[in-house]
Design a protein around this motif. Structure first.
Motif, short mmCIF file in Angstrom:
data_model
loop_
_atom_site.label_atom_id
_atom_site.label_comp_id
_atom_site.label_asym_id
_atom_site.label_seq_id
_atom_site.Cartn_x
_atom_site.Cartn_y
_atom_site.Cartn_z
N TYR A 61 0.83 -1.20 0.00
CA TYR A 61 0.00 0.00 0.00
C TYR A 61 0.87 1.25 0.00
N GLU A 78 -2.92 5.91 0.37
CA GLU A 78 -4.01 4.97 0.24
C GLU A 78 -4.52 4.47 1.59
N LEU A 79 -3.72 4.64 2.62
CA LEU A 79 -4.11 4.13 3.94
C LEU A 79 -5.32 4.86 4.51
#
Length: 504
Positions: free
Chosen positions: A490, A494-495
């Motif tokens: 990731y 995007e987290l």
């Protein structure tokens, strides 16, 4: 599919890059930091003699790179004389010659010597094995007794030499030593006694380096060899073992320092000065001359114009690494993959603030004009060509206006890559039509942020110094980029998708 070949390639690049970098630092003493200073000695030798009125030939020993010192440059001043550099038995010599000379003559030789503690020794080969030494009476008996006395109180060649020298000191001189000194000079006598005892030894001449000294002469030292071929210097006056840090060996082959044919009353004197200079410039000449092997390949061997070009080109991988980090690990979107690197290169020429203002003005005006062109329904090639011409016109207008208003910094806007700016405007215009202004701001802001971070990395003096002087850094960067290209996890941005999970 096995990933072993991939990891082998990465490991090979890392090992090769680190090895080349360490080799350049250890072998040529290229510093890690750009501001490091090195001590350089400027030494001038002045040869004086009186010519007999006919042909004259002067042969003088020259210093070589040696342990603790490295010869950088050397020059001579000898009007009317021919000059030849000779290499005899591992020793460097200069030979001046002239067909007709009379009266007082002066020759000059100057050399720049870099203090290099890690320089490898380049001593002359050891002298031949000692042969039987013949003495006249009663000196043969005195020599034998002096040798027997020192031999009984020694364990090897070095302790014997130290004991023998101490027996000739003023405090411990015996009758035999005083007798021998009435007939022979101290240093040749000690070398002769060492040879009679079966120990290889010779007289060498060195210059004690002291800042600001003038009209100095060389001092004699005794070089003693052991059975393994290793050698140690001894002070013939005190018996002290070892080489002082400020001793530069001028003649290390056991030959005469100065030989003059066709003249008389010859002598050589030395003057010296010490100064500090940047380490990078101190070793630049050696790097430029050493192109014999691949390990010693150096950009410094190119002309200065090409060196300046490569100094910028070698920074591009640093900017590319910044782009890879931000796109792969952070997830920042940019308008074009490596467009920020080219913009960062322009920032280096324009300075950051001027470059940012110029970039925003050109892109903003370009987007307005590109919006008008979209109503003309032109083909892609024609439309992009029109944008290129528009960008050139915008840059020209801004340059003229900045000059008229006395803003000379605005003239540097011409360093921007015009084709890249044109494609950036075209891409942002299409993105505006398809995705809306929000996506344009996201990608445009990401491009500017990436360009600024790349500029800060590429314009760092330490990084500029390392990339230019250590080509192995390029292999290390390649290995790191390959490893980053293998990342499939990731991205940081995007987290935030998982934020609702944490809230629940």
């Amino acid at each position: 599919m096995s990933r072993l070949p991939f990891y082998l390639v990465v490991a090979l690049l890392l090992v090769a890059g680190i090895a080349l970098t360490l080799h350049r630092h250890l072998q040529f003493e290229v510093p890690w930091t750009p501001g490091e200073q090195r001590q350089v000695w400027e030494i001038e030798a002045q040869v004086n003699f009186r010519a007999d009125g006919g042909p004259a030939k002067v042969n003088m020993a020259l210093p070589s790179s040696q342990e603790g010192f490295r010869v950088l440059t050397e020059h001579t001043a000898s009007p009317g004389y021919g000059l030849t550099y000779l290499n005899e038995n591992g020793s460097r010599r200069a030979e001046w010659s002239i067909r007709d000379a009379s009266g007082s003559q002066q020759l000059y030789y100057s050399v720049q010597v870099l203090v290099a503690p890690q320089a490898s020794p380049a001593m002359a080969p050891p002298p031949p094995s000692p042969v039987d030494v013949v003495w006249e009476r009663p000196y043969d008996t005195a020599a034998a007794q002096v040798i027997d006395r020192a031999w009984s109180r020694s364990a090897d060649a070095y302790t014997f030499a130290r004991g023998l020298i101490s027996d000739f000191s003023d405090e411990r001189q015996g009758e035999n030593a005083r007798l021998l000194l009435t007939q022979f000079d101290r240093v040749p006598l000690l070398v002769r006694l060492l040879n009679q005892a079966g120990i290889q030894a010779r007289e060498v001449s060195g210059l004690m380096l002291e800042h600001g000294r003038r009209r100095q002469s060389l001092t004699s030292w005794i070089q003693v060899f052991d059975e393994s071929g290793e050698s140690v210097l001894f002070n013939p006056a005190t018996g002290e073992q070892g080489r002082p840090d400020n001793l530069l060996l001028w003649e290390a082959g056991g030959q005469a320092v100065l030989e003059v044919q066709g003249g008389s009353n010859s002598q050589v004197s030395f003057s010296m000065l010490s100064r500090n200079q940047p380490a990078a410039s101190a070793v630049r000449r050696q790097l430029a001359e050493d192109t014999g092997t691949l390990l010693n390949f150096s950009i410094h061997s190119l002309p200065l114009e090409e060196q300046a070009l490569f100094q910028t080109i070698l920074l591009i991988p640093i900017g590319a690494l910044v782009v890879v980090l931000l796109r792969v690990l952070v997830g920042i979107k940019t308008s074009g993959t490596f467009m920020p690197v080219l913009i960062a290169l322009a920032f280096i020429q324009t300075t950051l603030v001027t470059g940012l203002i110029g970039f925003l003005l050109v892109v903003a005006v370009g987007l307005v004009i590109r919006n008008y062109l979209s109503y003309l329904n032109l083909l892609l090639v024609a439309r992009v060509t029109a944008v290129i011409i528009t960008v050139i016109a915008i840059i020209s207008v801004f340059s003229v206006l900045s000059y008229r208003f006395g803003l000379n910094a605005g003239l540097t806007i011409t360093f921007f890559p015009m084709i890249i700016l044109s494609w950036t405007i075209e891409r942002m215009s299409i993105l505006w039509e398809e995705e809306g202004p929000k996506e344009v701001l996201i990608q445009g802001g990401g491009s500017l942020l990436t360009a600024v971070l790349a500029y800060l990395a590429m314009n760092n003096p330490w990084i500029r110094h390392l990339t230019f002087n250590f080509l192995g850094i390029q292999l290390i960067l390649m290995a790191v980029i390959l490893m980053l290209g293998n990342y499939t996890g990731y991205r940081l941005l995007e987290l935030r998708r998982f934020k609702p999970v944490t809230e629940d």
